[in-house]
Design an enzyme around this catalytic site. Structure first.
Site, PDB file in Angstrom:
ATOM      1  N   GLU A  36       3.911   9.489-112.587  1.00 53.28           N
ATOM      2  CA  GLU A  36       4.361   8.349-111.773  1.00 53.28           C
ATOM      3  C   GLU A  36       5.127   8.836-110.550  1.00 53.28           C
ATOM      4  OE1 GLU A  36       6.383   5.456-114.216  1.00 53.28           O
ATOM      5  OE2 GLU A  36       4.592   5.109-115.424  1.00 53.28           O
ATOM      6  N   ARG A  92     -14.000   0.866 -96.499  1.00 52.49           N
ATOM      7  CA  ARG A  92     -15.448   0.655 -96.406  1.00 52.49           C
ATOM      8  C   ARG A  92     -15.958  -0.399 -97.375  1.00 52.49           C
ATOM      9  NH1 ARG A  92     -16.608   6.942 -96.499  1.00 52.49           N
ATOM     10  NH2 ARG A  92     -14.573   6.776 -97.510  1.00 52.49           N
ATOM     11  N   HIS A 126     -12.368   0.947 -90.035  1.00 54.19           N
ATOM     12  CA  HIS A 126     -13.801   0.754 -90.280  1.00 54.19           C
ATOM     13  C   HIS A 126     -14.219  -0.684 -89.958  1.00 54.19           C
ATOM     14  CE1 HIS A 126     -17.681   1.585 -92.017  1.00 54.19           C
ATOM     15  NE2 HIS A 126     -17.579   0.485 -92.743  1.00 54.19           N
ATOM     16  N   ASP A 168     -25.257   4.484 -87.225  1.00 54.52           N
ATOM     17  CA  ASP A 168     -25.672   3.265 -87.928  1.00 54.52           C
ATOM     18  C   ASP A 168     -25.273   2.063 -87.077  1.00 54.52           C
ATOM     19  OD1 ASP A 168     -22.906   2.813 -88.426  1.00 54.52           O
ATOM     20  OD2 ASP A 168     -23.032   3.877 -90.337  1.00 54.52           O
ATOM     21  N   LYS A 191     -29.529   2.752 -90.222  1.00 60.95           N
ATOM     22  CA  LYS A 191     -29.247   3.471 -91.473  1.00 60.95           C
ATOM     23  C   LYS A 191     -29.332   2.489 -92.636  1.00 60.95           C
ATOM     24  CE  LYS A 191     -24.846   4.658 -92.965  1.00 60.95           C
ATOM     25  NZ  LYS A 191     -23.558   5.369 -92.894  1.00 60.95           N
ATOM     26  N   ASP A 218     -18.664   8.541 -84.964  1.00 62.96           N
ATOM     27  CA  ASP A 218     -18.497   7.743 -86.184  1.00 62.96           C
ATOM     28  C   ASP A 218     -17.013   7.635 -86.507  1.00 62.96           C
ATOM     29  OD1 ASP A 218     -19.358   6.200 -88.262  1.00 62.96           O
ATOM     30  OD2 ASP A 218     -20.527   7.749 -89.262  1.00 62.96           O
ATOM     31  N   SER A 222     -17.366  11.795 -94.286  1.00 61.63           N
ATOM     32  CA  SER A 222     -16.932  12.028 -95.659  1.00 61.63           C
ATOM     33  C   SER A 222     -17.736  13.202 -96.230  1.00 61.63           C
ATOM     34  CB  SER A 222     -17.117  10.731 -96.463  1.00 61.63           C
ATOM     35  OG  SER A 222     -16.746  10.932 -97.788  1.00 61.63           O
ATOM     36  N   GLY A 225     -23.248  13.504 -94.958  1.00 60.18           N
ATOM     37  CA  GLY A 225     -24.659  13.122 -95.130  1.00 60.18           C
ATOM     38  C   GLY A 225     -25.191  12.263 -93.992  1.00 60.18           C
TER      39      GLY A 225
END
Ligand code: R5P
Length: 299
Positions: A36, A92, A126, A168, A191, A218, A222, A225
């Site tokens: 914690e 996202r 985003h 995209d 995309k 972008d 991450s 890809g």
């Protein structure tokens, strides 16, 4: 106003305080043996303006709890809280893509605003529209870093050889605005993402018209890809690929994946605790300070 850093702050708080001439304080923190999180502000701040600085990567789950704990304290002491989240995690999942999914962004933002958040400031969020909607009455400012990227890219490359690529449809606005600043054209690639496996596929034909230098822009890299597929296609046609990404998470072998796909240069912002050698991190603290003044968050 005092600038207060949470443990995820990647060093932006102290520099902002310095530039803005404000007092700087850091939360003390530790973890209990069971995992914690414990926080303590070494000085009581009451009835003041507070600019709280946090990044949520890595680790997004611990940094979420830190935000909740800090807001509870600062609002109980009746402070006017502005929260600068340099990298906002869970952004996202901004809708229910598949039935049965929680809208993660909504639950995070609602929790923050219910704990007395006055103003939320993000860097290249985003989904700014979803954020504004979920925040309700709290104020919202999204700092778009196009000028920072445009300045660095135009210092190094000639306008005539540049094309900006949106990887995209969601990145179109970002690409259009960077292209305008650079004085070049932009191309949008379609995309599709498999919502179960996470794999992405692109419709790459619009890239056939691109030559010279492609700047793929972008918000987040991450796994790499999304950009790697586009970069391989372009570099196999003799195009030099430059990446401009606000939040470079570089999960796993993402950096190598981009290098193997022919990316020649990567520009990113220091919005997270991840630093990868080979990436050019652009200093955006003076830009943030300017925006905070323009928006009257600070005098
Ligand atoms: C998604 O829509 C985002 O804007 C990024 O394109 C995405 O998060 C990149 O992820 P990855 O690097 O794993 O493909």
């Amino acid at each position: 106003v005092r600038v207060v850093s949470l443990p995820g702050d990647p060093g932006i708080g102290p520099r902002l305080a310095d530039l803005l001439g404000l007092e700087y304080i850091q939360f003390l923190h530790k973890k209990f043996p069971d995992g914690e999180i414990y926080l303590r502000l070494p000085k009581v701040i009451e009835n003041e303006g507070v600019l709280l600085v946090q990044s949520m990567y890595p680790n997004q789950n611990d940094h979420t709890v830190e935000l909740l704990l800090a807001l509870e304290l600062l609002s109980r002491y009746r402070n006017n809280i502005t929260l600068l989240i340099t990298y906002l995690a869970y952004a996202r999942q901004d809708k229910e893509f598949l039935a049965g999914e929680p809208v993660s962004l909504r639950s995070l933002v609602k929790a923050l605003s219910s704990l007395g958040l006055g103003t939320l400031v993000t860097i290249d969020a985003h989904s700014p529209l979803a954020l504004r909607e979920f925040l309700g009455t709290s104020r919202y400012i999204n700092i778009v870093p196009d000028e920072v990227f445009a300045e660095a890219i135009s210092r190094r490359y000639r306008r005539e050889e540049l094309t900006v690529i949106a990887p995209d449809q969601g990145a179109e606005k970002r690409a259009a605005s960077l292209a305008e600043l650079l004085g070049c054209r932009y191309v949008v690639v379609k995309k599709a993402r498999d919502r179960i496996t996470g794999n992405v596929t692109h419709v790459l034909d619009p890239l056939d018209s691109v030559s010279g230098i492609a700047v793929v822009v972008d918000d987040i890299v991450s796994t790499g890809g999304t950009i790697a597929g586009i970069a391989s296609y372009l570099s196999s046609r003799g195009v030099r690929v430059v990446v401009a990404a606000s939040h470079a998470l570089f999960v796993g072998d993402a950096y190598d994946k981009l290098a193997r796909s022919g990316v020649v240069e990567i520009y990113a912002l220091p919005t997270t605790g991840v630093t990868v050698s080979g990436v050019t991190y652009l200093d955006m603290v003076p830009y943030i300070a300017r925006k905070l003044r323009e928006e009257k968050v600070v005098e």
